[in-house]
Design a protein around this motif. Structure first.
Motif, PDB file in Angstrom:
ATOM      1  N   ASP A  49     -41.105  -3.489  45.151  1.00  0.00           N
ATOM      2  CA  ASP A  49     -41.065  -3.973  43.776  1.00  0.00           C
ATOM      3  C   ASP A  49     -42.400  -4.593  43.409  1.00  0.00           C
ATOM      4  O   ASP A  49     -43.205  -4.945  44.279  1.00  0.00           O
ATOM      5  N   ASN A  50     -42.611  -4.731  42.105  1.00  0.00           N
ATOM      6  CA  ASN A  50     -43.830  -5.341  41.612  1.00  0.00           C
ATOM      7  C   ASN A  50     -43.469  -6.597  40.846  1.00  0.00           C
ATOM      8  O   ASN A  50     -43.349  -7.670  41.402  1.00  0.00           O
ATOM      9  N   MET A  51     -43.244  -6.451  39.538  1.00  0.00           N
ATOM     10  CA  MET A  51     -42.868  -7.584  38.692  1.00  0.00           C
ATOM     11  C   MET A  51     -41.812  -7.096  37.709  1.00  0.00           C
ATOM     12  O   MET A  51     -42.084  -6.905  36.522  1.00  0.00           O
ATOM     13  N   PRO A  52     -40.577  -6.847  38.191  1.00  0.00           N
ATOM     14  CA  PRO A  52     -39.559  -6.191  37.358  1.00  0.00           C
ATOM     15  C   PRO A  52     -39.121  -7.049  36.175  1.00  0.00           C
ATOM     16  O   PRO A  52     -38.757  -8.218  36.333  1.00  0.00           O
ATOM     17  N   VAL A  53     -39.143  -6.437  35.004  1.00  0.00           N
ATOM     18  CA  VAL A  53     -38.757  -7.155  33.786  1.00  0.00           C
ATOM     19  C   VAL A  53     -37.289  -7.561  33.843  1.00  0.00           C
ATOM     20  O   VAL A  53     -36.919  -8.630  33.361  1.00  0.00           O
ATOM     21  N   SER A  54     -36.438  -6.730  34.454  1.00  0.00           N
ATOM     22  CA  SER A  54     -35.011  -7.060  34.518  1.00  0.00           C
ATOM     23  C   SER A  54     -34.777  -8.381  35.242  1.00  0.00           C
ATOM     24  O   SER A  54     -33.872  -9.143  34.883  1.00  0.00           O
ATOM     25  N   VAL A  70     -30.996 -15.441  40.332  1.00  0.00           N
ATOM     26  CA  VAL A  70     -31.472 -14.192  40.922  1.00  0.00           C
ATOM     27  C   VAL A  70     -31.540 -14.349  42.435  1.00  0.00           C
ATOM     28  O   VAL A  70     -32.144 -15.299  42.952  1.00  0.00           O
ATOM     29  N   ILE A  71     -30.916 -13.416  43.137  1.00  0.00           N
ATOM     30  CA  ILE A  71     -31.031 -13.339  44.595  1.00  0.00           C
ATOM     31  C   ILE A  71     -31.642 -11.979  44.900  1.00  0.00           C
ATOM     32  O   ILE A  71     -31.061 -10.941  44.591  1.00  0.00           O
ATOM     33  N   SER A  72     -32.834 -12.001  45.479  1.00  0.00           N
ATOM     34  CA  SER A  72     -33.611 -10.773  45.619  1.00  0.00           C
ATOM     35  C   SER A  72     -34.120 -10.594  47.041  1.00  0.00           C
ATOM     36  O   SER A  72     -34.313 -11.561  47.783  1.00  0.00           O
ATOM     37  N   GLY A  82     -44.084  -7.765  44.949  1.00  0.00           N
ATOM     38  CA  GLY A  82     -44.497  -8.879  44.113  1.00  0.00           C
ATOM     39  C   GLY A  82     -43.432  -9.930  43.870  1.00  0.00           C
ATOM     40  O   GLY A  82     -43.695 -10.938  43.204  1.00  0.00           O
ATOM     41  N   ILE A  83     -42.224  -9.729  44.407  1.00  0.00           N
ATOM     42  CA  ILE A  83     -41.131 -10.666  44.140  1.00  0.00           C
ATOM     43  C   ILE A  83     -41.449 -12.094  44.584  1.00  0.00           C
ATOM     44  O   ILE A  83     -41.195 -13.048  43.833  1.00  0.00           O
ATOM     45  N   PHE A 112     -44.138 -13.570  44.497  1.00  0.00           N
ATOM     46  CA  PHE A 112     -45.086 -14.134  43.542  1.00  0.00           C
ATOM     47  C   PHE A 112     -44.385 -14.524  42.243  1.00  0.00           C
ATOM     48  O   PHE A 112     -44.930 -15.267  41.441  1.00  0.00           O
ATOM     49  N   LEU A 113     -43.180 -14.003  42.043  1.00  0.00           N
ATOM     50  CA  LEU A 113     -42.395 -14.307  40.851  1.00  0.00           C
ATOM     51  C   LEU A 113     -41.370 -15.402  41.116  1.00  0.00           C
ATOM     52  O   LEU A 113     -41.183 -16.304  40.296  1.00  0.00           O
ATOM     53  N   ILE A 114     -40.701 -15.317  42.258  1.00  0.00           N
ATOM     54  CA  ILE A 114     -39.618 -16.248  42.582  1.00  0.00           C
ATOM     55  C   ILE A 114     -40.020 -17.135  43.750  1.00  0.00           C
ATOM     56  O   ILE A 114     -40.455 -16.638  44.795  1.00  0.00           O
ATOM     57  N   GLU A 115     -39.867 -18.432  43.572  1.00  0.00           N
ATOM     58  CA  GLU A 115     -40.078 -19.387  44.659  1.00  0.00           C
ATOM     59  C   GLU A 115     -38.712 -19.693  45.271  1.00  0.00           C
ATOM     60  O   GLU A 115     -37.808 -20.177  44.580  1.00  0.00           O
ATOM     61  N   ASN A 116     -38.585 -19.394  46.551  1.00  0.00           N
ATOM     62  CA  ASN A 116     -37.292 -19.483  47.219  1.00  0.00           C
ATOM     63  C   ASN A 116     -36.694 -20.878  47.118  1.00  0.00           C
ATOM     64  O   ASN A 116     -37.351 -21.888  47.377  1.00  0.00           O
TER      65      ASN A 116
END
Length: 338
Positions: free
Chosen positions: A248-253, A264-266, A271-272, A274-278
């Motif tokens: 994945d990169n930076m999914p808009v969904s 969100v649980i991913s 790139g995830i 870089f988007l989500i901080e656990n």
């Protein structure tokens, strides 16, 4: 008025998931840019030919935007880029493919010809920016995938239910079977748990996923492809958003889900991180780790205060992708200020 040629898979009208060409194109039209698109043909060969012919004959175009992915569609971008070089058109690859760094390793000459000669290479994430910097790629600019934050009403969930939502095209790359497997594990503790999987079929994965759910006797809903407005409305019935992808990169969904008040649980891929901080604005697990994703859901079911804290932080994070912030970065490029 600047004229932009936008090359990409404009296939939402065929029932496919909307992509950047659908959303960013409309946003730029709203800012008084004139856009020409290629292509909306469903057949891959016709789509490719339309892209090439449009690029070869378009007149008085200021920039060519090229949605660039890491799988087969990479070659659309490559050949359009070479044609732009021949015509001396300023072209801008927009890097969407989460596996593009691997593409650069397997096809270094093709990637160098495409990216090293681009006017700018637009990276929606720090992940791809770092990877491309390591490859020595020039002219990198970070511009996130934008959303209109007011289109997503934040719902504060006070009574958390084991109701899971998955929104993606059905393809092996996005590993839809994992979501069903997570539900199978979750119902052992929460028999009332259910899963809704929204999206169109891309490679036959939809039928495979349905069969897995049927064989396991699970409560999985498959509403098919929905418009953005429809799935946003549907999201009010769910509390968890699963992102099970291998790359994945930076999914808009995912950004949209963060805006809506779902946790969100991913998988921790591409790139995830870089988007989500656990455990701050979402939860991350290893790729294909069904038990870890199940445990993450159970943890939040039993800790509603943690659920509430994460959703509020996620909404704050999503605000950084608001179009009113992001558009200035595009204007800098189009107005030759960078």
């Amino acid at each position: 008025m600047k004229h932009l040629l936008y090359i990409g898979n404009k296939l939402a009208h065929t029932g496919a998931n909307p992509t950047c060409i659908d959303s960013l194109g409309l946003l730029l039209e709203g800012e008084d840019y004139r856009l020409t698109y290629a292509s909306g043909y469903k057949h891959k060969l016709l789509r490719f030919l339309h892209m090439i012919i449009t690029t070869a004959f378009v007149k008085k175009v200021d920039y060519v935007l090229i949605d660039t992915y890491s799988t087969t569609n990479f070659w659309y971008a490559y050949w359009v880029g070479q044609l732009c070089r021949f015509r001396k058109l300023k072209y801008i690859p927009i890097l969407h493919g989460g596996n593009l760094p691997q593409r650069w390793q397997t096809h270094p000459k093709s990637c160098a010809l495409l990216f090293n000669h681009a006017y700018r290479n637009v990276c929606p994430s720090f992940y791809l920016t770092q990877a491309f910097e390591q490859m020595g790629c020039p002219n990198l600019v970070i511009i996130p995938n934008p959303i209109i934050i007011n289109d997503y009403t934040f719902k504060e969930r006070t009574e958390i239910q084991p109701k899971l939502l998955w929104v993606r095209a059905f393809a092996d790359l996005y590993h839809p079977a994992m979501a069903v497997q997570v539900l199978a594990a979750l119902v052992q503790e929460f028999p009332e748990a259910e899963l809704c999987m929204v999206g169109s079929d891309k490679d036959g994965s939809l039928e495979k996923t349905k069969k897995i759910a049927q064989d396991l006797g699970l409560n999985v809903i498959f509403p098919g492809q929905l418009s953005k407005k429809e799935w946003v409305l549907l999201s009010e019935q769910y509390d968890f958003f699963l992102n099970t992808t291998h790359f994945d990169n930076m999914p808009v969904s995912v950004i949209e889900a963060m805006s809506l008040g779902l946790v969100v649980i991913s998988t921790r891929v591409g790139g995830i991180p870089f988007l989500i901080e656990n455990h701050v604005d979402g939860l991350l697990v290893a790729d294909n780790d069904v038990q870890a994703m199940n445990s993450a859901i159970q943890f939040l079911m039993k800790n509603p205060s943690e659920f509430s804290k994460i959703t509020k932080k996620a909404r704050e994070k999503a605000a950084f992708f608001e179009w009113e912030r992001v558009k200035e970065k595009w204007f800098i490029i189009f107005n030759n200020r960078s």
